[in-house]
Write an enzyme that holds these catalytic residues in place. Structure first.
Site, PDB file in Angstrom:
ATOM      1  CG  HIS A 179      -9.354  -6.765   9.118  1.00 49.86           C
ATOM      2  ND1 HIS A 179      -8.307  -7.259   9.832  1.00 49.86           N
ATOM      3  CD2 HIS A 179      -9.039  -6.978   7.809  1.00 49.86           C
ATOM      4  CE1 HIS A 179      -7.401  -7.773   9.022  1.00 49.86           C
ATOM      5  NE2 HIS A 179      -7.810  -7.609   7.778  1.00 49.86           N
ATOM      6  CD  GLU A 197      -1.801  -2.343   1.611  1.00 45.83           C
ATOM      7  OE1 GLU A 197      -0.641  -2.592   2.020  1.00 45.83           O
ATOM      8  OE2 GLU A 197      -2.708  -3.195   1.599  1.00 45.83           O
TER       9      GLU A 197
END
Lengths: 336, 326
Positions: free
Chosen positions: B129, B60
């Site tokens: 998450h 990322e």
């Protein structure tokens, strides 16, 4: 005598004159920067390029003006080498509105869109993915332009570099990565940060053409860059060059340099990149003491003009505060 | 009118903009051959090809930076994060590069990029998450932050975000991708920074945004049964915030409850509360209340999730508190 020598030289007298005067300007400009910094005319962090000039000079001569350039925060010399008048760099460091970044960037954030210089970045290694992205755009748009992405030796230990190397190689991006290895990441030597001391070998993990280059010799820099730039231009992807160099001054202006000896600095100064160019020119009969004096005078005039311009320019008006944060001119800032 | 899923609305926004402007492209993990981790980009590789719909490695930081670099040099990237939880390893490029470039270059280089993907909780995914980072990004000048609550808005707002000349954070939800809604086939644009009054009311103002707006709407429906008229405002954009719409509503209802999924400290609700006390102090008939996630990492167990996330019961209670009806 001169004629015989000229045949032996791969590069023309004109090329040497350009290299010499460009490097001399970087050197004298940075010396002046150091002086005015001590006088507290320049504030903030300030990292000088003295000793490393051959890398910018050899890079500029091996690229074309449409190519893009990006580097870290040791960034005064790159735009000057690319042709930006040094007064805009000096004014930026003086925090004046006439500076290339309107007094909002300072020493670490020199930019020049006119000369395709995309900064001036302050987070070690952060410019490496940016450089790959700049090259990505050139490839996407179908140009044959190349991005030259420079960094210091500290950056090679950052994850950003490895992620960017991997994608740049996978996607064959037209980028040349240059590590200007001056042997010290601030005060920590290359040897103390990894078992891999030959930084160029890091590129091999990604199958990237990589090699060491004598970064204190402008001809070597030019030749390595020419090959790497040609590879990128013809669509064969990136190259990683480890330019072995040395900075004469501390990491920044506030560095006491306790991590290295004065003898080491002196030893490297014997290989001074500018002196080497002068030697070659003298041997070829291309320059004499009068020529050197004239070049010094021209450079001094430019540096003096830069300081005068910076001194006489105004600071940004407070009304500048809310400009250039968004391209959107109507952005509703929170004012209280 | 035809009915489509939220994910299709996003896909239409991206595809329409890519047909309109050849400099727009999509990159991210699994966006191309896998057709998107949540099928948002389904079929886009087939239409636009691998040059414009690009699978990245799981990196990322690297691909966020490549996107920003490309945006400074003539392109308009859409960078998909599989979730904004993963954007934390890329946040240096979002904050230090994308949000700063225009300012530190003295206006020379703008960064027209969209970072999009789901935010906040999405079932029993535990702590790493399930995080809502809208307020983190909203704190940073140089960015714009969009958090749509429904498919119609998502399409119009994403088209605006792609056309915007500044970096835009666009936050969705895994739990909304399957939501169906009427979305016209004709092109439309929704400007950034304009809130939407989802339901008019007179007794209390409820401000929310994103997926959690559903909780606000359900609470308003419950309250309606008891004769309490709530006005529900969907911020749609949390940087900039449409303060005027909120202030004007509070001046009418004199009571405010804010519902959001972030943790309480320094959240969007903190910010709105500050602004309302400053600009509408004399109009308030009760202290402002908020419903946020509990001040803990979101656990796995359903009982603990239930006790943590904003819900209708807590929202109804907060509304009754500000009405002194409990």
């Amino acid at each position: 005598m001169a004629k015989t020598a000229e045949k032996k030289s791969k590069f023309s007298k004109e090329q040497y004159m350009k290299w010499y005067e460009s490097m001399l300007l970087m050197r004298r400009f940075e010396e002046k920067t150091g002086q005015v910094y001590v006088q507290q005319k320049i504030k903030g962090f300030c990292h000088l390029y003295i000793g490393q000039e051959a890398i910018v000079a050899g890079t500029v001569s091996a690229t074309k003006k449409e190519d893009k350039h990006i580097t870290a925060y040791r960034d005064h010399a790159h735009p000057i080498g690319l042709g930006l008048h040094p007064k805009y760099v000096m004014a930026e460091m003086y925090a004046k509105i006439t500076g290339c970044s309107k007094g909002k960037g300072g020493s670490m954030h020199i930019f020049s869109k006119e000369h395709n210089f995309l900064g001036g970045h302050g987070i070690v290694g952060g410019q490496v993915p940016l450089g790959a992205g700049i090259a990505f755009a050139e490839k996407y748009l179908g140009t044959d332009n190349v991005c030259v992405c420079s960094m210091g030796d500290g950056a090679v230990r950052q994850g950003a570099l490895h992620e960017a190397f991997n994608m740049a190689m996978t996607w064959k991006l037209p980028v040349v990565f240059i590590v200007e290895n001056n042997m010290y990441a601030m005060g920590t030597s290359v040897e103390r940060t990894s078992n891999v001391h030959d930084l160029w070998k890091l590129g091999l993990a990604y199958d990237m053409p990589s090699k060491p280059v004598d970064g204190l010799t402008v001809e070597s820099v030019h030749e390595a860059m020419e090959e790497a730039v040609a590879r990128a231009r013809r669509g064969d992807g990136p190259t990683f060059l480890e330019m072995k160099t040395y900075r004469y001054k501390g990491h920044s202006m506030s560095d006491a340099q306790t991590y290295r000896t004065k003898e080491e600095v002196k030893e490297y100064q014997k290989q001074d990149p500018i002196e080497k160019v002068i030697d070659t020119m003298k041997k070829n009969g291309w320059i004499d003491d009068a020529g050197i004096e004239a070049a010094e005078a021209r450079v001094k005039a430019l540096v003096d003009e830069s300081v005068q311009f910076a001194e006489e320019s105004p600071y940004p008006d407070p009304s500048e505060l809310y400009k250039d944060v968004y391209a959107d001119a109507d952005y509703p800032y929170i004012l209280e | 009118m035809r009915v489509i899923e939220f994910r299709e609305a996003l896909r239409e926004a991206m595809s329409e903009e890519m047909r309109r402007d050849s400099t727009v492209f999509l990159m991210g993990e699994e966006v191309a051959e896998y057709n998107g981790a949540y099928k948002v980009s389904k079929g886009m590789l087939a239409e636009f090809g691998p040059k414009r719909v690009i699978d990245t490695p799981i990196a990322e930081l690297g691909f966020a930076g490549i996107g920003v670099g490309a945006a400074t040099n003539g392109l308009r990237p859409i960078v998909e994060f599989m979730t904004f939880n993963f954007s934390l390893v890329a946040i240096d490029q979002v904050i230090n590069s994308a949000a700063k470039m225009l300012s530190m270059s003295g206006g020379q280089y703008n960064v027209p990029i969209v970072f999009r993907g789901p935010t906040a909780s999405a079932g029993m995914l535990s702590s790493q998450h399930s995080q809502a980072f809208e307020n983190w990004y909203a704190n940073c000048p140089g960015l714009k932050v969009v958090v749509p609550s429904n498919g119609y808005d998502a399409k119009g707002l994403l088209k605006s975000a792609i056309r915007d000349n500044d970096p835009v954070i666009f936050m969705e939800s895994e739990q909304m991708y399957g939501d169906k809604m009427e979305v016209p086939e004709e092109e439309y644009i929704i400007p950034l920074g304009v809130a939407d009054v989802k339901k008019a009311g007179t007794d209390v103002t409820i401000v929310s945004f994103g997926k959690i707006l559903k909780v606000a709407m359900a609470a308003a429906a419950e309250l309606e049964k008891e004769g309490i008229s709530a006005e529900v405002i969907d911020l749609r954009t949390v940087r900039p915030i449409d303060y005027d719409t909120v202030i004007n509503s509070v001046k009418k209802t004199n009571r405010l409850v804010i519902v959001e999924e972030a943790w309480p400290l320094a959240s969007i609700s903190s910010e709105i509360t500050f602004r309302v006390q400053k600009d509408a102090f004399d109009y308030l008939d009760a202290p402002i209340r908020r419903v946020t996630s509990a001040d803990v990492p979101l656990p796995y167990a359903p009982t603990l999730i239930e006790a943590s996330l904003p819900n209708v019961t807590r929202t109804v209670k907060a509304v009754k508190d500000v009405l002194y009806k409990n």
